[in-house]
Enzyme design. Sequence first.
Site, PDB file in Angstrom:
ATOM      1  N   HIS A 180       1.947  11.582  -6.248  1.00 15.28           N
ATOM      2  CA  HIS A 180       2.569  11.250  -4.958  1.00 15.28           C
ATOM      3  C   HIS A 180       4.085  11.121  -5.099  1.00 15.28           C
ATOM      4  O   HIS A 180       4.850  11.607  -4.258  1.00 15.28           O
ATOM      5  CB  HIS A 180       2.024   9.910  -4.443  1.00 15.28           C
ATOM      6  N   TYR A 220       0.864  -1.188   0.000  1.00 13.97           N
ATOM      7  CA  TYR A 220       0.000   0.000   0.000  1.00 13.97           C
ATOM      8  C   TYR A 220       0.896   1.232   0.000  1.00 13.97           C
ATOM      9  O   TYR A 220       1.979   1.222   0.599  1.00 13.97           O
ATOM     10  CB  TYR A 220      -0.913   0.002   1.229  1.00 13.97           C
ATOM     11  N   GLU A 221       0.443   2.304  -0.622  1.00  7.59           N
ATOM     12  CA  GLU A 221       1.335   3.444  -0.819  1.00  7.59           C
ATOM     13  C   GLU A 221       1.695   4.164   0.483  1.00  7.59           C
ATOM     14  O   GLU A 221       2.603   4.974   0.516  1.00  7.59           O
ATOM     15  CB  GLU A 221       0.755   4.430  -1.841  1.00  7.59           C
ATOM     16  N   SER A 222       1.009   3.837   1.562  1.00  8.90           N
ATOM     17  CA  SER A 222       1.379   4.412   2.855  1.00  8.90           C
ATOM     18  C   SER A 222       2.698   3.850   3.384  1.00  8.90           C
ATOM     19  O   SER A 222       3.219   4.353   4.365  1.00  8.90           O
ATOM     20  CB  SER A 222       0.277   4.124   3.867  1.00  8.90           C
ATOM     21  N   GLY A 223       3.225   2.801   2.764  1.00  5.73           N
ATOM     22  CA  GLY A 223       4.524   2.285   3.178  1.00  5.73           C
ATOM     23  C   GLY A 223       4.495   0.899   3.784  1.00  5.73           C
ATOM     24  O   GLY A 223       5.517   0.413   4.263  1.00  5.73           O
TER      25      GLY A 223
END
Lengths: 251, 251, 275, 275
Positions: free
Chosen positions: C102, A53-56
């Site tokens: 992003h 997920y792009e949150s890390g």
Amino acid sequence: MSTVTDYTSDEIMTVTAAHALSGAMACFVGIGLPSTAANLARRTHAPDLWMIYESGTLGAKPGTLPLSIGDGVLAETADTVIPVPEVFNYWLQPGRIDVGFLGAAQIDRYANINTTVIGDYGDPKVRLPGAGGAPEIAASCREVIVIVRQSRRTFVESVDFVTSVGHGKGGTDRADLGLRGAGPSRVITDLGVLEPDPVTRELTLVQIHPGVSVDDARAATGWDLAVSPDLGRTPEPTAEELAVLRALTGK
Amino acid sequence: MSTVTDYTSDEIMTVTAAHALSGAMACFVGIGLPSTAANLARRTHAPDLWMIYESGTLGAKPGTLPLSIGDGVLAETADTVIPVPEVFNYWLQPGRIDVGFLGAAQIDRYANINTTVIGDYGDPKVRLPGAGGAPEIAASCREVIVIVRQSRRTFVESVDFVTSVGHGKGGTDRADLGLRGAGPSRVITDLGVLEPDPVTRELTLVQIHPGVSVDDARAATGWDLAVSPDLGRTPEPTAEELAVLRALTGK
Amino acid sequence: MIVSLDEGIRELVRDGDTVALEGFTHLIPVSAGHEIIRQGRRDLTLVRMTPDVVYDQLIGAGCARKLVFSWGGNPGVGSLHRFRDAIQNGWPVPLEIEEHSHAGMANRYVAGASGLPFAVMRGYTGTDLVSHTPNIATVECPFTGERLTAVPALNPDVTIIHAQRADRRGNVQMWGITGVQKEAVLAARRSLVTVEEIVDELEPLPGQVILPSRVVTAVAEVPGGARPSYAHGYYERDNGAYQAWDPISRDRDSFARWLETDVFGGAGAAREGGR
Amino acid sequence: MIVSLDEGIRELVRDGDTVALEGFTHLIPVSAGHEIIRQGRRDLTLVRMTPDVVYDQLIGAGCARKLVFSWGGNPGVGSLHRFRDAIQNGWPVPLEIEEHSHAGMANRYVAGASGLPFAVMRGYTGTDLVSHTPNIATVECPFTGERLTAVPALNPDVTIIHAQRADRRGNVQMWGITGVQKEAVLAARRSLVTVEEIVDELEPLPGQVILPSRVVTAVAEVPGGARPSYAHGYYERDNGAYQAWDPISRDRDSFARWLETDVFGGAGAAREGGR
């Protein structure tokens, strides 16, 4: 495996999308339909699916469906949590991700995607959330799968804004731009599955869901939809798939 | 504070270097004399000195003198340990470090430093360790302090290799190169202290240690050494400083 | 170093500043945003990768002149209606936007944190962002001749984040999803960190990110300062509040009432440590 | 995935390869270096920021054709005599060198890990490295016109590191000073990680760096594999061994005897998990 016929068009879309994932693929997951499909796959036929997920959160294994890309359950179950710049620079950009899952507000015949604005950019009819991670997911994943409900509002002749490049103007356009991933390999909708033509890269209807006709798909497409001569029919979801999916979504 | 006269020339050099540090300065520390001096300062007049070692330990507070820039005691006592790329990119490069401490195998009249090779690069007389972090420490710290034993072998008219830029060819040369830190502000030796002339940037003897004559310093310098008209005399180390220093070095 | 929230905002945030309140679903500095509204800051350039509800509130309250961002929405719910009203109708004041991906925003912070004027990346190629966002350029690799994308450094005047803990010297500790906060603080000229609690010693924890006090301008203790987002180890995300925001924000009047009661009302301000 | 050390070296390291054995005082993959010597690899381009004793040994054993580095020495002791002998006298084979600064090498790995052909930095300016190292260039900021330094990406054929632990799926855990190892592994085409132990579950620890198994080609369990350097939580640095290396390495004959007994001798190989 028993199949059932009592399911929604969103459910067969999600199950079909889950089938596109297999083995220990690394899958870049966005919230919404992509996350639901990926989590369904991980709970059914692809237990080793590696979700990022792009949150890390790398290798997240959420027990419940996350509501956002930054839910605590993702961090708690991940192999590791990394800073956001590393997600894009160390993982996405070098081509380490097998599949990127994207949604769309508009998509055109070459699978270019708009999630920015409907109407004129300077004087918009509808302002949408914008790019997020999508432009680079579309550029750098080895392949991209788009999940989107099919309608003339969504499937348009020309997107109002190219947020994420699919196959550009078709042909070798994508490679000519220097993009390194193969781009959208499948567009999975509530009516069927579209794939780019091997040469022209124009989206072609290759499969329709049970109960859907080619005319239904044509009526929901804002351009003259190409249809494969070998048009397939999507198998019914199994009872197990639907049970797992409904447990996930709480519906 | 009582002073003592029984100390080595290395000891007064180290104590003098420690005096150059104060308050809560951020100090980029190399192993050897710089590390000894910084740890001495932190144990005496500068308890808030913030030491950063290039291995990634920020705010290290070692209880014993580390033998290498990567000793475990540095990691155990640090405020945080960061990856090496962040040391250089997030801390050194943006100018967050007040003082860089460097040694030298050769130094010239403009405080340019060689730690690479004695003789010809392609056919060296003596191959030295090389640059390490020094070129960017010299470029980016707000100021640089050099600690080096003074001799004609070390203080040369022209260094065989410019590993780290001091004041270039003098004058505004350093700023003209685009270097952002102020460069070497002091060279502290076993004989005294040299500082760059405010205009020409030529190293000038501004202070000599007890028992050292200007002729001693000239004899140990490979160029015609400039001497300040206000030449100072280094104070004797205090008994406490020497005791702490000897406890640190085990000598 | 240790300040109250209202003091921190008063000292560090000025009209016309470029301000980043960063957070990635987790640890969003909501109370600090409300204090900016209470103090009536104007003409801010707001920066954030993922502007969500608190940015909708700041925009609706008329604090912002410009928004620099890569994804603006109410996560899991839908659109930001105050944001839409500002860019579609210029209400309450016109809002200029500068839009990135992003990857681009993250790299802009990295360049800012690194003291570089720009960052190199693969990105934006072929998208319409290139023609609508002026500060996307190309740069040629001096070794291979390959053309890559360049984005300029982001160096906010002030970055505000929320973290779990700080010690009394101002060292900050956060863990869980830490997003781009470290880079956003390192890139900023000034920084304010609101924390759940100030402690004597920061107990080391897996996954922690430490911001040494020398890169933190001020710390304010604001328990619950990330609500309705969450603080890993302290409280959960209030998903209902995000859903409730949708009807409140659709209408200018209901938004005005919300501002009056929840931000300017005594209870809200007292709860959040504001004036 | 999980292999023996000799199998790992045999499968992953080939004559002529560019090989990085990284480590920053801590966690130096010494046993892996000795196994490369035992297997008689030749013409390697060795890469490391801080080549120390194990690189002196590889060079003295004739494995290397070229060294890419930024600081070569025996930390706390002095020079590397086998390295000196190779570049000053071409013994046992000539050694080409390519020399950088630490900042340059770190950025080269970062670029390699990021899939970029080069990195931008402030560095090298005014030094003689610029005229002696061909791959240092300049690049102009497309926004400010400022000239900066560019260095090319480093992408080793294989990176070898030592870590404290791995699990059975090949996820690697290290902590303490972790240097540039993550970037060196991410930049490499293949990677081998020797570990103190293989465990069922990696217990999260403060300061840990995790390398997910998908970026690790092979893991070998080699307890003590970093000796005489240290493994935080397992054993201390053997400073005496670094001092003892100085007289051994000064003389070709004593070095040859050391090779015979400590590397090729049965005890050494058995201890290190080699053939």
